[in-house]
Scaffold this motif. Sequence first.
Motif: not given
Length: 139
Positions: A117-139
């Motif tokens: 969450k602390e290291r938000i990057v740019e989209c490699p596809n369109c260079d957008s900065k509107k990027v969110y952190y995505l985590v899926r944990e196996h529950v």
Amino acid sequence: MGRRARQRWVKYPPENVYFSSDGRNIEESVVLTVSEFEAMRLKHYINFNQKDAAEKMGVSQPTFSRMLERAHQKVTQALYEGKSIHVHGGNIDYKTSFLGYGCLSCNNEWEDQQASKERIVECPNCDSKKVYYLVREHV
Ligand SMILES: [Zn+2]
């Protein structure tokens, strides 16, 4: 009367509906993004409220709400039309964890083992900065 008296209320019985993560029957499937799937899981499987679920994904509540709405539309379509559900986003399936980012501008999702969450990057596809952190944990 036994079994024969039973009525079917749906056009397609549930056995026609299955989860597919290997790309088979791609023309007969609806595609959920990882974030849409995660939104549904957090809200309806883990039973977070929208505020906590949005927080968990690092997005605003309206954004979360839109993801959830899109997911509901697609799942409803799949159930009604008897299509399979394909979760897009790298080489993943619903049983594995996913760590990476998603882009709000182009809907791109990619895996990144260093994602946080602390290291938000740019989209490699369109260079957008509107990027969110995505985590899926196996529950
Ligand atoms: Zn993008």
